[in-house]
Design a protein around this motif. Structure first.
Motif, PDB file in Angstrom:
ATOM      1  N   GLU A   1     -11.609 -25.212   3.233  1.00 45.47           N
ATOM      2  CA  GLU A   1     -12.081 -23.846   3.010  1.00 45.47           C
ATOM      3  C   GLU A   1     -11.380 -23.218   1.810  1.00 45.47           C
ATOM      4  O   GLU A   1     -12.007 -22.520   1.002  1.00 45.47           O
ATOM      5  CB  GLU A   1     -11.855 -23.001   4.268  1.00 45.47           C
ATOM      6  CG  GLU A   1     -12.711 -23.424   5.450  1.00 45.47           C
ATOM      7  CD  GLU A   1     -12.388 -22.668   6.716  1.00 45.47           C
ATOM      8  OE1 GLU A   1     -13.324 -22.343   7.465  1.00 45.47           O
ATOM      9  OE2 GLU A   1     -11.195 -22.397   6.967  1.00 45.47           O
ATOM     10  N   LEU A   2     -10.087 -23.471   1.684  1.00 47.94           N
ATOM     11  CA  LEU A   2      -9.348 -22.959   0.532  1.00 47.94           C
ATOM     12  C   LEU A   2      -9.842 -23.605  -0.758  1.00 47.94           C
ATOM     13  O   LEU A   2      -9.996 -22.927  -1.777  1.00 47.94           O
ATOM     14  CB  LEU A   2      -7.851 -23.221   0.705  1.00 47.94           C
ATOM     15  CG  LEU A   2      -7.091 -22.293   1.648  1.00 47.94           C
ATOM     16  CD1 LEU A   2      -5.664 -22.786   1.853  1.00 47.94           C
ATOM     17  CD2 LEU A   2      -7.074 -20.863   1.110  1.00 47.94           C
TER      18      LEU A   2
ATOM     19  N   LEU B   1     -11.021 -15.705  -1.096  1.00 44.90           N
ATOM     20  CA  LEU B   1      -9.764 -15.787  -0.357  1.00 44.90           C
ATOM     21  C   LEU B   1      -9.621 -14.614   0.604  1.00 44.90           C
ATOM     22  O   LEU B   1      -9.168 -14.795   1.743  1.00 44.90           O
ATOM     23  CB  LEU B   1      -8.590 -15.821  -1.343  1.00 44.90           C
ATOM     24  CG  LEU B   1      -7.209 -16.047  -0.722  1.00 44.90           C
ATOM     25  CD1 LEU B   1      -7.158 -17.351   0.070  1.00 44.90           C
ATOM     26  CD2 LEU B   1      -6.137 -16.043  -1.810  1.00 44.90           C
TER      27      LEU B   1
ATOM     28  N   TYR C   1      -3.277 -18.070  -4.244  1.00 44.73           N
ATOM     29  CA  TYR C   1      -3.724 -19.386  -3.776  1.00 44.73           C
ATOM     30  C   TYR C   1      -2.551 -20.333  -3.560  1.00 44.73           C
ATOM     31  O   TYR C   1      -2.566 -21.140  -2.613  1.00 44.73           O
ATOM     32  CB  TYR C   1      -4.750 -19.986  -4.741  1.00 44.73           C
ATOM     33  CG  TYR C   1      -6.160 -19.573  -4.413  1.00 44.73           C
ATOM     34  CD1 TYR C   1      -6.917 -20.256  -3.464  1.00 44.73           C
ATOM     35  CD2 TYR C   1      -6.744 -18.464  -5.030  1.00 44.73           C
ATOM     36  CE1 TYR C   1      -8.206 -19.875  -3.143  1.00 44.73           C
ATOM     37  CE2 TYR C   1      -8.042 -18.070  -4.719  1.00 44.73           C
ATOM     38  CZ  TYR C   1      -8.771 -18.778  -3.779  1.00 44.73           C
ATOM     39  OH  TYR C   1     -10.052 -18.389  -3.458  1.00 44.73           O
TER      40      TYR C   1
ATOM     41  N   LEU D   1     -11.646 -15.378   3.666  1.00 46.87           N
ATOM     42  CA  LEU D   1     -11.006 -16.377   4.519  1.00 46.87           C
ATOM     43  C   LEU D   1      -9.837 -15.789   5.306  1.00 46.87           C
ATOM     44  O   LEU D   1      -9.722 -15.987   6.518  1.00 46.87           O
ATOM     45  CB  LEU D   1     -10.495 -17.537   3.666  1.00 46.87           C
ATOM     46  CG  LEU D   1     -11.486 -18.602   3.215  1.00 46.87           C
ATOM     47  CD1 LEU D   1     -10.769 -19.641   2.366  1.00 46.87           C
ATOM     48  CD2 LEU D   1     -12.161 -19.263   4.401  1.00 46.87           C
TER      49      LEU D   1
ATOM     50  N   ALA E   1      -1.288 -19.437  -0.192  1.00 45.28           N
ATOM     51  CA  ALA E   1      -2.204 -19.847   0.868  1.00 45.28           C
ATOM     52  C   ALA E   1      -2.157 -21.353   1.085  1.00 45.28           C
ATOM     53  O   ALA E   1      -2.096 -21.838   2.230  1.00 45.28           O
ATOM     54  CB  ALA E   1      -3.624 -19.393   0.545  1.00 45.28           C
ATOM     55  N   PHE E   2      -2.187 -22.120  -0.015  1.00 47.38           N
ATOM     56  CA  PHE E   2      -2.102 -23.575   0.115  1.00 47.38           C
ATOM     57  C   PHE E   2      -0.737 -23.996   0.672  1.00 47.38           C
ATOM     58  O   PHE E   2      -0.646 -24.946   1.447  1.00 47.38           O
ATOM     59  CB  PHE E   2      -2.340 -24.258  -1.235  1.00 47.38           C
ATOM     60  CG  PHE E   2      -3.788 -24.483  -1.573  1.00 47.38           C
ATOM     61  CD1 PHE E   2      -4.569 -25.330  -0.809  1.00 47.38           C
ATOM     62  CD2 PHE E   2      -4.360 -23.849  -2.666  1.00 47.38           C
ATOM     63  CE1 PHE E   2      -5.906 -25.555  -1.121  1.00 47.38           C
ATOM     64  CE2 PHE E   2      -5.700 -24.065  -2.988  1.00 47.38           C
ATOM     65  CZ  PHE E   2      -6.476 -24.916  -2.212  1.00 47.38           C
TER      66      PHE E   2
ATOM     67  N   GLN F   1     -12.910 -15.789  -6.923  1.00 45.43           N
ATOM     68  CA  GLN F   1     -11.880 -16.509  -6.169  1.00 45.43           C
ATOM     69  C   GLN F   1     -11.128 -15.560  -5.233  1.00 45.43           C
ATOM     70  O   GLN F   1     -10.855 -15.900  -4.080  1.00 45.43           O
ATOM     71  CB  GLN F   1     -10.917 -17.192  -7.132  1.00 45.43           C
ATOM     72  CG  GLN F   1     -11.509 -18.401  -7.833  1.00 45.43           C
ATOM     73  CD  GLN F   1     -10.596 -18.951  -8.913  1.00 45.43           C
ATOM     74  OE1 GLN F   1      -9.887 -18.209  -9.580  1.00 45.43           O
ATOM     75  NE2 GLN F   1     -10.621 -20.265  -9.108  1.00 45.43           N
TER      76      GLN F   1
END
Length: 209
Positions: free
Chosen positions: A86-87, A72, A139, A75, A142-143, A68
């Motif tokens: 993509e996430l 990331l 994450y 990306l 990022a989200f 993971q």
């Protein structure tokens, strides 16, 4: 049996039993019996049953965490604001890759992750280590950047949903294979379906209070 082999055998036995029976439903005696070790071995190698549970969880989760993080990194090296799809693929893809639907080991990993998510025992749910926390926070951040209107609590709820959907699907495919489908084809199709479904779920508007 060599000391290092005993530790590995204890981990293997504990993973099998925790996945099948949960934390409270598994005794130290059952673990040592399955591992072919003496009753004191768990204390000697891990200190306690709870620490053994944590070691089992880390062994299962860390390869997923590593994949993971790598996804990331790739990306974010390309753009600071990747697409939600993509996430989702970077986060969910390793769950499918590391939990093969075609063998018992993948099904056992799936069962264990479901146990970790749902087991009422604090020792099962509280194993989280620094690596898992780092992945979660990265994450979440990022989200949050691409879904700025979503409250943090609801965002984390949806991310937990990704874990649950992947784990349950892997377990179901192993236990009840799709008629006329080989496992690799079914697994790749499920991966694509899950990413489509989970992208829609993650992109949904915030729930009205």
């Amino acid at each position: 049996m060599a000391t290092s082999d005993t530790r590995t055998q204890l981990l293997n036995a504990a993973e099998h039993l925790f996945a099948e029976h949960g934390y409270r439903g598994t005794s130290v005696r059952a673990i040592t019996r399955l591992a072919g070790a003496n009753l004191a071995a768990v204390g000697y190698h891990f200190g306690s049953k709870a620490e053994l549970m944590a070691a089992v969880a880390r062994r299962v989760i860390e390869p997923i965490n590593t994949a993971q993080c790598a996804g990331l990194d790739e990306l974010l090296a390309r753009t600071p604001c990747p697409l939600v799809s993509e996430l989702v693929e970077a986060f969910a893809g390793p769950l499918f890759d590391e939990m093969s639907a075609g063998d018992e080991a993948g099904a056992r990993t799936s069962r264990l992750i479901v146990r970790i998510l749902s087991d009422p025992a604090e020792e099962a749910r509280g194993w989280t280590g620094p690596a898992e926390e780092t992945v979660r926070e990265r994450y979440l951040a990022a989200f949050a950047r691409v879904l700025p209107g979503l409250p943090p609590e609801e965002l984390w709820f949806r991310m937990r949903g990704i874990l649950a959907v992947a784990a349950v699907d892997r377990l179901e495919v192993h236990q009840q294979p799709s008629p006329g489908c080989t496992s690799p084809v079914a697994g790749e199709a499920a991966r694509r379906w899950a990413i489509t479904f989970l992208t829609a779920a993650m992109s949904a508007p915030p729930t009205r209070t």
